[in-house]
Design a protein around this motif. Sequence first.
Motif, PDB file in Angstrom:
ATOM      1  N   ALA A 436       0.858  -1.198   0.000  1.00 26.16           N
ATOM      2  CA  ALA A 436       0.000   0.000   0.000  1.00 26.16           C
ATOM      3  C   ALA A 436       0.883   1.233   0.000  1.00 26.16           C
ATOM      4  O   ALA A 436       1.945   1.240   0.613  1.00 26.16           O
ATOM      5  CB  ALA A 436      -0.897   0.010   1.243  1.00 26.16           C
ATOM      6  N   CYS A 437       0.430   2.272  -0.658  1.00 24.60           N
ATOM      7  CA  CYS A 437       1.183   3.536  -0.654  1.00 24.60           C
ATOM      8  C   CYS A 437       0.938   4.257   0.672  1.00 24.60           C
ATOM      9  O   CYS A 437       0.084   3.861   1.453  1.00 24.60           O
ATOM     10  CB  CYS A 437       0.725   4.408  -1.814  1.00 24.60           C
ATOM     11  N   VAL A 438       1.651   5.362   0.877  1.00 27.89           N
ATOM     12  CA  VAL A 438       1.566   6.093   2.146  1.00 27.89           C
ATOM     13  C   VAL A 438       0.167   6.693   2.368  1.00 27.89           C
ATOM     14  O   VAL A 438      -0.460   6.484   3.400  1.00 27.89           O
ATOM     15  CB  VAL A 438       2.608   7.243   2.158  1.00 27.89           C
ATOM     16  N   ALA A 439      -0.293   7.463   1.413  1.00 23.71           N
ATOM     17  CA  ALA A 439      -1.592   8.175   1.500  1.00 23.71           C
ATOM     18  C   ALA A 439      -1.734   9.011   2.777  1.00 23.71           C
ATOM     19  O   ALA A 439      -0.784   9.682   3.174  1.00 23.71           O
ATOM     20  CB  ALA A 439      -2.749   7.196   1.312  1.00 23.71           C
ATOM     21  N   THR A 442      -0.193  12.081   5.474  1.00 20.76           N
ATOM     22  CA  THR A 442       0.821  13.010   4.967  1.00 20.76           C
ATOM     23  C   THR A 442       0.648  13.376   3.491  1.00 20.76           C
ATOM     24  O   THR A 442       0.970  14.497   3.091  1.00 20.76           O
ATOM     25  CB  THR A 442       2.239  12.436   5.187  1.00 20.76           C
ATOM     26  N   CYS A 443       0.189  12.445   2.672  1.00 21.26           N
ATOM     27  CA  CYS A 443       0.163  12.712   1.236  1.00 21.26           C
ATOM     28  C   CYS A 443      -0.946  13.699   0.877  1.00 21.26           C
ATOM     29  O   CYS A 443      -2.137  13.419   1.095  1.00 21.26           O
ATOM     30  CB  CYS A 443      -0.022  11.416   0.450  1.00 21.26           C
ATOM     31  N   GLY A 444      -0.552  14.797   0.279  1.00 19.60           N
ATOM     32  CA  GLY A 444      -1.506  15.840  -0.075  1.00 19.60           C
ATOM     33  C   GLY A 444      -2.446  15.423  -1.191  1.00 19.60           C
ATOM     34  O   GLY A 444      -3.469  16.064  -1.419  1.00 19.60           O
ATOM     35  N   LEU A 445      -2.117  14.355  -1.918  1.00 21.99           N
ATOM     36  CA  LEU A 445      -2.937  13.955  -3.068  1.00 21.99           C
ATOM     37  C   LEU A 445      -3.913  12.827  -2.737  1.00 21.99           C
ATOM     38  O   LEU A 445      -4.731  12.446  -3.569  1.00 21.99           O
ATOM     39  CB  LEU A 445      -2.021  13.523  -4.223  1.00 21.99           C
ATOM     40  N   ALA A 446      -3.815  12.280  -1.523  1.00 29.07           N
ATOM     41  CA  ALA A 446      -4.643  11.110  -1.181  1.00 29.07           C
ATOM     42  C   ALA A 446      -6.129  11.459  -1.174  1.00 29.07           C
ATOM     43  O   ALA A 446      -6.533  12.479  -0.640  1.00 29.07           O
ATOM     44  CB  ALA A 446      -4.233  10.580   0.187  1.00 29.07           C
ATOM     45  N   MET A 447      -6.916  10.566  -1.809  1.00 31.29           N
ATOM     46  CA  MET A 447      -8.375  10.731  -1.794  1.00 31.29           C
ATOM     47  C   MET A 447      -8.983   9.785  -0.769  1.00 31.29           C
ATOM     48  O   MET A 447     -10.134   9.929  -0.377  1.00 31.29           O
ATOM     49  CB  MET A 447      -8.943  10.385  -3.173  1.00 31.29           C
ATOM     50  N   THR A 480      -3.808   1.933  -3.377  1.00 29.65           N
ATOM     51  CA  THR A 480      -3.284   3.297  -3.323  1.00 29.65           C
ATOM     52  C   THR A 480      -4.436   4.243  -2.968  1.00 29.65           C
ATOM     53  O   THR A 480      -5.598   3.960  -3.257  1.00 29.65           O
ATOM     54  CB  THR A 480      -2.659   3.755  -4.662  1.00 29.65           C
ATOM     55  N   GLY A 481      -4.048   5.372  -2.378  1.00 29.65           N
ATOM     56  CA  GLY A 481      -5.059   6.338  -1.958  1.00 29.65           C
ATOM     57  C   GLY A 481      -5.528   7.243  -3.083  1.00 29.65           C
ATOM     58  O   GLY A 481      -6.445   8.034  -2.916  1.00 29.65           O
ATOM     59  N   CYS A 482      -4.897   7.144  -4.260  1.00 30.32           N
ATOM     60  CA  CYS A 482      -5.315   7.931  -5.426  1.00 30.32           C
ATOM     61  C   CYS A 482      -4.738   7.270  -6.679  1.00 30.32           C
ATOM     62  O   CYS A 482      -3.939   6.334  -6.580  1.00 30.32           O
ATOM     63  CB  CYS A 482      -4.845   9.393  -5.288  1.00 30.32           C
ATOM     64  N   GLY A 485      -0.686   5.903  -8.469  1.00 28.23           N
ATOM     65  CA  GLY A 485      -0.110   4.569  -8.659  1.00 28.23           C
ATOM     66  C   GLY A 485       1.192   4.296  -7.937  1.00 28.23           C
ATOM     67  O   GLY A 485       2.011   3.505  -8.405  1.00 28.23           O
ATOM     68  N   CYS A 486       1.394   4.911  -6.752  1.00 24.92           N
ATOM     69  CA  CYS A 486       2.690   4.775  -6.077  1.00 24.92           C
ATOM     70  C   CYS A 486       3.004   3.351  -5.613  1.00 24.92           C
ATOM     71  O   CYS A 486       4.165   3.023  -5.408  1.00 24.92           O
ATOM     72  CB  CYS A 486       2.772   5.742  -4.904  1.00 24.92           C
ATOM     73  N   ALA A 487       1.988   2.504  -5.425  1.00 28.03           N
ATOM     74  CA  ALA A 487       2.264   1.103  -5.069  1.00 28.03           C
ATOM     75  C   ALA A 487       2.101   0.214  -6.315  1.00 28.03           C
ATOM     76  O   ALA A 487       1.895  -0.999  -6.187  1.00 28.03           O
ATOM     77  CB  ALA A 487       1.352   0.635  -3.940  1.00 28.03           C
TER      78      ALA A 487
END
Length: 572
Positions: A436-439, A442-447, A480-482, A485-487
Amino acid sequence: MSENHLLSKNSAPHSDVEDIKIRSNYLRGKLEEVLEDRITASIPEDENRLMKFHGSYMQDDRDLRNERSKQKLEPAYQFMLRVRAPGGVVTPAQWLMMDRISKAYGNGTIRLTTRQSFQLHGVLKWNMKKTIREVHDSLLTTLAACGDVNRNVMCNPNPHQSDVHAEVYHWACRLSEHLEPQTKAYHEIWLDGEKVLDSQEAEQEPIYGKVYLPRKFKIGLAVPPSNDVDVFSQDLGLIAIVENGKLAGFNVAVGGGMGMTHGDPLTYPQVAKVIGFCTPEQVIEIAEKTVTIQRDYGDRSVRKHARFKYTIDDRGVEWFVSELTSRLGWGLAEARPYSFEDHGDRYGWVKGTGGKWHFTLFIENGRIKDEQDYQLMTGLQAIAEIHTGDFRLTANQNLIIANVTTAKKKKIEALIGEYGLTDGLRYSALRRNSMACVALPTCGLAMAESERYLPELLGKIEPLLAENGLSEENIVIRMTGCPNGCARPALAELSFIGKGPGKYNMYLGGGFAGERLNKLYKENIGEGEILDSLRVLLSHYAKDRNPEEHFGDFTIRAGYIQQVASGQDFHA
Ligand code: SRM
Ligand code: SF4
């Protein structure tokens, strides 16, 4: 090619980020000045763009946003810091440095990333300089960990398994060094180096030029049969070809990438295409020319269309091969046969060449922290204090305690036992194959949530697996939280991409070895519908699958989704 020419190549106006880069005087901008400003914990947007090239993003703790806004306080600004480690190889001293700075300046945890590097979260502006200096003093760097340049070079992290792995790692390091930005700004700003302006020396950036690349660029080297680096997700993927036990060279694959935007069919994940074969000695020149082609032809107007995959898809792979051949003055040979078996990690102890031992630990979503009942961070610190080999960060966010001598093995084993560090075998195979990505926060782009939610969701899927006798079935799941595609979710057999709070798009059908993209199965669903869908899918899979058939292949054969041959069909 001149910078002005690069910026005017497209008839559309270039994006504001291009202006920021060109005005920055090789990544300096007003960074020094704004770091000194004590009135706010933030920095202006232009400088934040430049910070990325230095390995950092400004963020704010999203869990605290509402509360702080009610109290009329500025958001809880802090910085994420990314440290590059080609192939994920670090020494015990470097591990201890990361441990120390995360506690001194960060939020007391370390994040192992999907590209085999480290991230710290929660560093305050006033501590950035001290933090970066400590990283530098340990012979690691944050330069080019983010930004429109070549990022951390990934490489199969098992050089211990054969001499070939060691050789491939050597080429990963050479590529990383060769493509590192040459600007002295990093030394000036973070390390109090001599100012180029004060010296006679002219600033030079021979590969990137003054405007750098239109967008980030990524390279990964795989050693079949393992595709752990997800070689087809890379802008430039290199597949080691081993003949008679020796590294004959690399198959070259170009134009992969994972990012997209929900609802925008002009953006899509893509798998890299194999275009030929080269010898090891040719690899640096190929990478350099490939980077310069993207520098000269990538889209500098629309950032979400600026990755190399779109340059290739828009102009055609034949165009790229011809441009590459013309810049090299010679052509690639015909691609050689290879075969991948999986893109996951193998866990536990293994004895390698040279009689050394290696232990792969399962690190859930790459987060190193202490919890009341699991002292992972302290256990790893204790191991690093006595370890004489090295550590290897894997592309699946796990960690190898590598190159342990037989004499040291007992002591390391004792520490693994004392702290209950796990090889993951007590978990389901699905969890061992999860990422899983961070989301949030901290991540400003996470939905939607990702790292903080996937473990909980897995806890609810595991009983379904057990009911169907699938607990030991290797199924690759990613969240991923958006849609960035970080994971690398588009390459998983089963994936969830955040759409909104508690809502995800569900994808099925990725190839087990990371060779095929998956496809949208259900849109904008919550946990109830996710579990209902999986109840049906898993029971059908358990009953009707062919011998050895992987879950992703089954979902295509059983007609749940259509096979995707290219990213251009991803949304079809
Ligand atoms: Fe990523 C942006 C985290 C690997 C595609 N990524 C971000 C940012 C910096 C958010 C932002 O721009 O504000 C995230 C910081 C979150 C946080 O709070 O830490 C972030 N990306 C990560 C990491 C830490 C995820 C992880 O859980 O490990 C990975 C760090 C890798 C590293 O060490 O260098 C990470 N990011 C990836 C990958 C996977 C890979 O490289 O193998 C991808 C997909 C591959 C690709 O690039 O196509 C990826 N990240 C993106 C994108 C979409 C780029 C695009 O082509 O559209 C963004 C957004 C952007 O660049 O605008 C992004
Ligand atoms: Fe953030 Fe999206 Fe990347 Fe997850 S995939 S870390 S939510 S940018």
